[in-house]
Design an enzyme around this catalytic site. Structure first.
Site, PDB file in Angstrom:
ATOM      1  N   GLU A 201     -25.195 -89.466 -55.430  1.00 40.24           N
ATOM      2  CA  GLU A 201     -24.511 -88.377 -56.266  1.00 40.24           C
ATOM      3  C   GLU A 201     -23.141 -88.574 -56.371  1.00 40.24           C
ATOM      4  OE1 GLU A 201     -26.234 -86.772 -58.122  1.00 40.24           O
ATOM      5  OE2 GLU A 201     -28.282 -86.778 -57.177  1.00 40.24           O
TER       6      GLU A 201
ATOM      7  N   HIS B 261     -27.751 -93.044 -62.286  1.00 41.90           N
ATOM      8  CA  HIS B 261     -28.821 -93.289 -61.310  1.00 41.90           C
ATOM      9  C   HIS B 261     -30.066 -94.235 -61.488  1.00 41.90           C
ATOM     10  CE1 HIS B 261     -27.603 -89.823 -58.929  1.00 41.90           C
ATOM     11  NE2 HIS B 261     -27.644 -88.857 -59.956  1.00 41.90           N
TER      12      HIS B 261
ATOM     13  N   HIS C 222     -24.201 -89.546 -66.153  1.00 43.62           N
ATOM     14  CA  HIS C 222     -24.566 -89.414 -64.750  1.00 43.62           C
ATOM     15  C   HIS C 222     -26.075 -89.790 -64.644  1.00 43.62           C
ATOM     16  CE1 HIS C 222     -24.476 -86.692 -61.105  1.00 43.62           C
ATOM     17  NE2 HIS C 222     -25.848 -86.794 -61.342  1.00 43.62           N
ATOM     18  N   GLU C 223     -26.980 -89.369 -65.475  1.00 41.97           N
ATOM     19  CA  GLU C 223     -28.451 -89.564 -65.351  1.00 41.97           C
ATOM     20  C   GLU C 223     -28.622 -91.083 -65.418  1.00 41.97           C
ATOM     21  OE1 GLU C 223     -29.815 -87.543 -63.683  1.00 41.97           O
ATOM     22  OE2 GLU C 223     -28.548 -85.831 -64.017  1.00 41.97           O
TER      23      GLU C 223
ATOM     24  N   GLY D 210     -29.068 -79.373 -63.830  1.00 43.28           N
ATOM     25  CA  GLY D 210     -28.821 -79.812 -65.121  1.00 43.28           C
ATOM     26  C   GLY D 210     -29.529 -80.744 -65.677  1.00 43.28           C
ATOM     27  N   ALA D 211     -29.917 -81.810 -65.014  1.00 43.06           N
ATOM     28  CA  ALA D 211     -30.725 -82.694 -65.206  1.00 43.06           C
ATOM     29  C   ALA D 211     -31.442 -83.487 -64.053  1.00 43.06           C
ATOM     30  CB  ALA D 211     -29.968 -83.682 -66.226  1.00 43.06           C
ATOM     31  N   MET D 212     -32.538 -84.251 -64.248  1.00 44.62           N
ATOM     32  CA  MET D 212     -33.189 -84.872 -63.423  1.00 44.62           C
ATOM     33  C   MET D 212     -33.462 -86.415 -63.718  1.00 44.62           C
ATOM     34  SD  MET D 212     -33.802 -85.288 -60.133  1.00 44.62           S
ATOM     35  CE  MET D 212     -34.654 -86.969 -59.586  1.00 44.62           C
TER      36      MET D 212
HETATM   37 ZN   LIG Z   1     -27.361 -86.798 -60.057  1.00 42.52          ZN
END
Ligand SMILES: [Zn+2]
Ligand SMILES: *[C@@H]1O[C@H](CO)[C@@H](O)[C@H](O)[C@H]1NC(C)=O
Ligand SMILES: *[C@@H]1O[C@H](CO)[C@@H](O)[C@H](O)[C@H]1NC(C)=O
Ligand SMILES: *[C@@H]1O[C@H](CO)[C@@H](O)[C@H](O)[C@H]1NC(C)=O
Length: 977
Positions: free
Chosen positions: A424, A405, A401-402, A365-367
């Site tokens: 996560e 992180h 979300h990203e 989905g994404a990093m």
């Molecule tokens: Zn994640």
């Protein structure tokens, strides 16, 4: 990283007002505004010192190297490599690096060749100098390298002290563990510093891993880009490195690109130098201490929009030039959430810039690469005219979300992948906190229950589940835990912890943890420790001083409890027992519980007379891991009903005697609004899953949805829909399907007639609810709904202008219904939209619709496409999973999977999610045999082993469900009509 599974949920959420305390952003090590600009000529990035001047990164051991001048790269780099040494070692053994030599600074230069040659021959060349300190004397350096050709003649080890000669090592490979082993005659001595220099060359494949190629179309031209995805273990495919999360070092990156392209990396660019033949070398500022899996390199022709955050971080959004206007929303959201998290965690974002980029081909989905977050286009691009409300929520969630992180994962990193959930689980939950800050009216924190907690409870109800904290060693094992347990159960127990600590203590505890661990690593015990200390400081009850004692029961053993609430006179008795979907399932014995499957449960409840759905940590009744029953005296009177687990803050189910269930379902029918929407969703979810495990009669579960046509909240509808989809899956091939379908049609037609089709002026949750209701109504044959969709579609097909006349939130249903009732003409029309649309969400909407065909040959053709470049590689597995959901497509996909196992796993790296999807409806002995036979026929299960075990257990449970419930449902349906 955001797993793509979440794209299917296209979730939503909530949280009460929560604003971070102000913090002093001009103290400590984090002052990014006062650094000395070095040889940067970019004034925009103030205060980014070059590596040799910096001492601001905590834990840095680099000052000792200040006098050492590393080898400067030569320009232009050579493009030839000498043959590689290929000594395949037996492998096995320890997959962990010995770390006798520990990296401190990498000087890395990479040059991708993505033009003027055939794409299958794309490659990159690179050079790396790694400065290391020797921590234990040794005759070998072991680092990671995978699929790279090492230029053996280039490899040199240099002692970093004056007057010593370079050491020429012999080179060996362990291709199983991806080790590059440099053996020396001279001993490398503990306490000394060395640098190693390596030239290498690697393929730039379209594999979506390591340094890889991606492409998109502009008219008839194919435009290529080079991009990276390192997590978890693919940095070693981009350059030789110590590729473990705890081995943090600093990176001085140079990317060499053609003049007409641009490059991006984690840090800001500090220098750009023209080379021969239209090559340009872009040098980036040295990173702070960071893990290899967070590195990112991109070479492309994208453009950007930029903003500056309240705290002066440059924030840019990058996309294909054609899609740059679709970045407005994400740029705005990103800027606000970054600042929100800086305040929430009381720690400034430590880099001078934050880029977000939407690449056309992305496997996840994404990093969360530090300073350069890479997104799939559907996770970042938003076009108000062409992107539906649920995508808007998805984009917001992924960005949040990203960005979470940046603190959880990037600044403080788990010591090893076994604590992946620290990354996560936190990002999964805190994303909702950030999203709530942006859109209060979306109620995302309530939505978290139906979109995450319920999924986690379902996944974790199996005996083939695993504890949140789980030992892993090799790459296959690491990949397998990017699953519902790490993300959704992780997030759910964190939410539970926030509840029992109270919002403030939770937030301050996190701040403590982050401040103490910044630029370093941590394990779950470090987190418990920080939260525990904070709860003492805040004068919380004794019980929550020892956070570890509580949380170990949730993270070190798998599954979760059911609390049974029983009324005895005016008292309520509580007892706990382990929930298992199938009580007779054989425990494979992989994980033992040291708590005998008892938990420390923060229990809450309410009764009809003293109704209270707004409880906090002061209302908790603790049930201990000793498992003793608890008697609550005099808490209930009259003919009251009672409900446990207010707003489902706790990660457990609640069961009651039948008469209380009856009172609750009567209440739902009489006036459902008396019970909070989250608890209405919980009642449905618990009842159905307790029925699945045989703890509750199916009749009772069925009663929880009888009121549904009166429901007006999205959350209970969402929860009920999930259960009803399950029933549908079970009954789809039985004679009962007609009656069931009629019931569903009726259930969704009533709210449809109230909600109508028009979204104009509706709020977020109403749009989502309408969408759910309309889709189900069409799906179960509501004629008005179907005719409406088909005629909208005809308008679209006959239309000529570029404007799509169909309301954006209705498109999915209109396309899908038209394809379901149409033929190849409709299918091809939508397929063409998939191929040509400039809007990623429209592409995905089209892809979903394509799976609704009822023509076997059309579905077969679609399946074939999904394994070729007709369907983007990033979408291939999604397409197959969608087809598997179609009653006609399911057996096609199963045959296809068996016939093309190697091609599928080679192309996509893993087939685990596909196995789960395609076997979800399996409910006969024949189905069970079929999985078992297939599993046995595979010589190497790779990372799919766990998925097979779960599929077998789920199928067994489904068979049992059919045996126990078929007749009950049959009678129920007949009584209804
Ligand atoms: Zn994640
Ligand atoms: C090199 O190693 C690879 C991977 O183990 C193997 O497939 C290949 O045959 C080897 N090549 C040579 C020339 O030995
Ligand atoms: C790596 O070496 C092998 C064997 O010599 C060669 O076939 C392959 O093309 C090389 N790969 C790259 C990217 O140079
Ligand atoms: C693209 O290719 C098609 C088929 O070869 C051709 O008809 C068309 O003119 C081309 N379009 C452009 C913009 O070159």
């Amino acid at each position: 990283m955001l797993k793509i599974l979440l794209l299917f949920v296209l979730v939503e959420y909530t949280l009460q007002g929560r604003h971070g305390r102000q913090y002093n952003r001009h103290k400590g090590h984090h002052n990014r505004y006062k650094g000395v600009p070095s040889w940067s000529h970019s004034n925009r990035y103030r205060g980014v010192p070059s590596w040799s001047h910096s001492n601001r990164y905590r834990g840095s051991k680099t000052t000792q190297y200040d006098s050492y001048r590393p080898r400067k790269p030569t320009w232009p780099p050579s493009t030839t490599t000498t043959p590689i040494v290929n000594t395949t070692q037996p492998g096995g053994g320890d997959v962990r690096l010995p770390l006798n030599l520990y990296p401190v600074l990498y000087e890395l230069e990479l040059q991708p060749f993505i033009y003027e040659i055939n794409p299958t021959d794309f490659y990159f060349i690179g050079k790396v100098t790694i400065q290391m300190e020797c921590r234990q004397s040794t005759n070998e350096i072991v680092l990671h390298s995978n699929q790279l050709n090492i230029t053996t003649s280039s490899v040199r080890i240099e002692p970093m002290a004056p007057g010593q000669n370079p050491i020429i090592p012999t080179i060996e490979f362990d291709t199983v563990n991806h080790f590059l082993i440099l053996k020396t005659n001279t001993q490398l001595v503990s306490g000394s510093n060395y640098s190693v220099y390596i030239e290498f060359r690697g393929p730039l494949l379209s594999r979506l891993a390591g340094f890889y190629q991606s492409s998109y179309q502009r008219g008839n031209d194919t435009i290529y880009i080079a991009s990276t995805q390192m997590q978890p273990t693919d940095a070693r495919k981009a350059f030789p490195c110590f590729d473990e999360p705890a081995v943090k070092a600093r990176f001085n990156v140079t990317l060499i690109r053609k003049k007409h392209l641009i490059s991006l990396s984690n840090m800001n660019q500090i220098r750009s130098k023209n080379l021969a033949n239209d090559w340009v070398a872009d040098q980036y500022a040295v990173t702070p201490l960071m893990s290899t899996y967070l590195l990112a390199f991109v070479v492309c022709d994208f453009t950007f929009k930029e903003k500056t955050t309240a705290n002066n971080v440059l924030y840019r959004a990058w996309a294909r030039p054609e899609a740059i206007d679709q970045t407005t929303y994400s740029l705005d959201v990103g800027v606000r959430i970054l600042t929100f998290f800086e305040e929430y965690f009381a720690t400034p974002f430590p880099l001078p810039k934050q880029d977000m980029i939407a690449v056309p081909e992305f496997g996840f989905g994404a990093m969360e690469n530090w300073g350069l977050i890479v997104y799939r286009e559907t996770s970042m691009l938003y076009d108000p005219l062409d992107t539906a409300e649920n995508f808007k929520q998805f984009v917001t969630m992924v960005i949040s979300h990203e960005l979470a992180h940046m603190w959880f994962g990037n600044l403080v990193t788990p010591s090893w992948w076994d604590d992946l959930w620290l990354n996560e689980g936190f990002a999964n939950y805190i994303a909702f906190v950030g999203m709530d800050f942006i859109h209060k009216d979306w109620l995302v924190l309530d939505n978290f229950v139906v979109s995450s907690v319920h999924n986690a409870l379902s996944f974790d109800g199996l005996i083939s589940s695993h504890p949140i904290y789980v030992p892993v060693s090799n790459t296959d094992e690491i990949f397998q835990i990017f699953d519902s347990i790490s993300y959704e159960k992780g997030g759910s127990v964190i939410r539970m912890m926030q509840f029992f600590l109270g919002d403030e203590t939770f937030q301050r505890g996190l701040q403590l943890y982050i401040t103490e661990r910044a630029y370093g690593v941590a394990s779950h015990d470090d987190l418990w420790d920080a939260l525990g200390r904070q709860s003492i400081i805040d004068g919380k009850p004794q019980k929550v001083h020892d956070v570890k004692r509580i949380m170990d029961t949730w993270t070190l053993q798998m599954n979760y409890p059911t609390v049974f609430m029983e009324r005895i006179g005016n008292d309520i008795k509580l007892s706990q027992s382990r929930y298992l979907r199938d009580k007779n399932a054989t425990d494979p014995g992989t994980y033992n519980s040291s708590f005998g499957y008892k938990w420390e449960i923060p229990f809450t409840f309410t009764t009809q007379t003293n109704k209270d759905f707004n409880q906090n940590d002061a209302d908790i009744i603790w049930m201990g891991k000793e498992g003793t029953d608890i008697l609550l005296s005099g808490v209930i009177s009259g003919n009251d009903w009672f409900i446990g687990n207010i707003k489902q803050y706790g990660f457990y189910r609640v069961n009651y005697p039948k008469d209380n269930w009856d009172k609750l379902t009567d209440q739902l029918k009489m006036d459902h609004t008396i019970i909070h929407p989250v608890n209405r969703a919980q009642i449905i979810n618990d009842a159905w899953n307790l029925a699945k495990s045989g703890d509750l009669g199916m009749n009772t579960a069925l009663k929880t949805v009888e009121y549904l046509s009166m429901e007006d909240s999205y959350f209970p509808f969402f929860a009920a829909n999930n259960e009803l989809v399950y029933v549908r899956n079970m009954l789809e091939r039985t004679e009962l399907y007609g009656d069931f379908s009629a019931f569903m049609k009726k259930t969704f037609s009533i709210p449809l007639s109230e909600l109508g089709y028009n979204n104009t002026g509706s709020g977020h949750l109403e749009i989502l609810l309408r969408r759910l209701v309309v889709e189900r109504a069409c799906d179960y044959g509501n004629e008005d709904c179907i005719n409406n969709a088909i005629s909208s579609f005809q308008n679209l097909m006959q239309g000529t202008g570029p404007i799509n006349p169909i309301d954006v939130d209705s498109r999915q249903n209109v396309y899908a219904t038209a394809i379901k009732y149409g033929g190849v003409k409709e299918w091809d029309f939508v397929y063409n939209r998939y191929k040509t649309s400039n809007v990623a969400s429209e592409k995905l909407t089209s892809l979903v619709a394509l799976s609704y065909s009822r023509e076997v040959w059309i579905l077969s053709r679609f399946l074939q496409y999904s394994l070729t470049d007709d369907i983007r590689r990033q979408d291939g597995l999604i397409a197959m999973r969608l087809i598997a959901r179609n009653p006609i497509g399911r057996s096609l996909v199963w045959d296809f999977l068996r016939g093309n196992w190697n091609d599928i796993t080679n192309r996509f790296g893993s087939a685990s999610f596909l196995i789960r999807e395609v076997t979800a409806k399996f409910n006969t002995e024949f189905d069970l045999q079929s999985i078992q036979t297939f599993k046995d026929s595979l010589p190497n299960l790779g990372n799919a082993a766990a998925a097979f075990d779960r599929a077998i257990e789920t199928t067994r449970a489904n068979i049992k469900w059919m045996d126990s419930n078929f007749q009950i449902i049959k009678d129920w349906l007949q009584n209804l009509s």
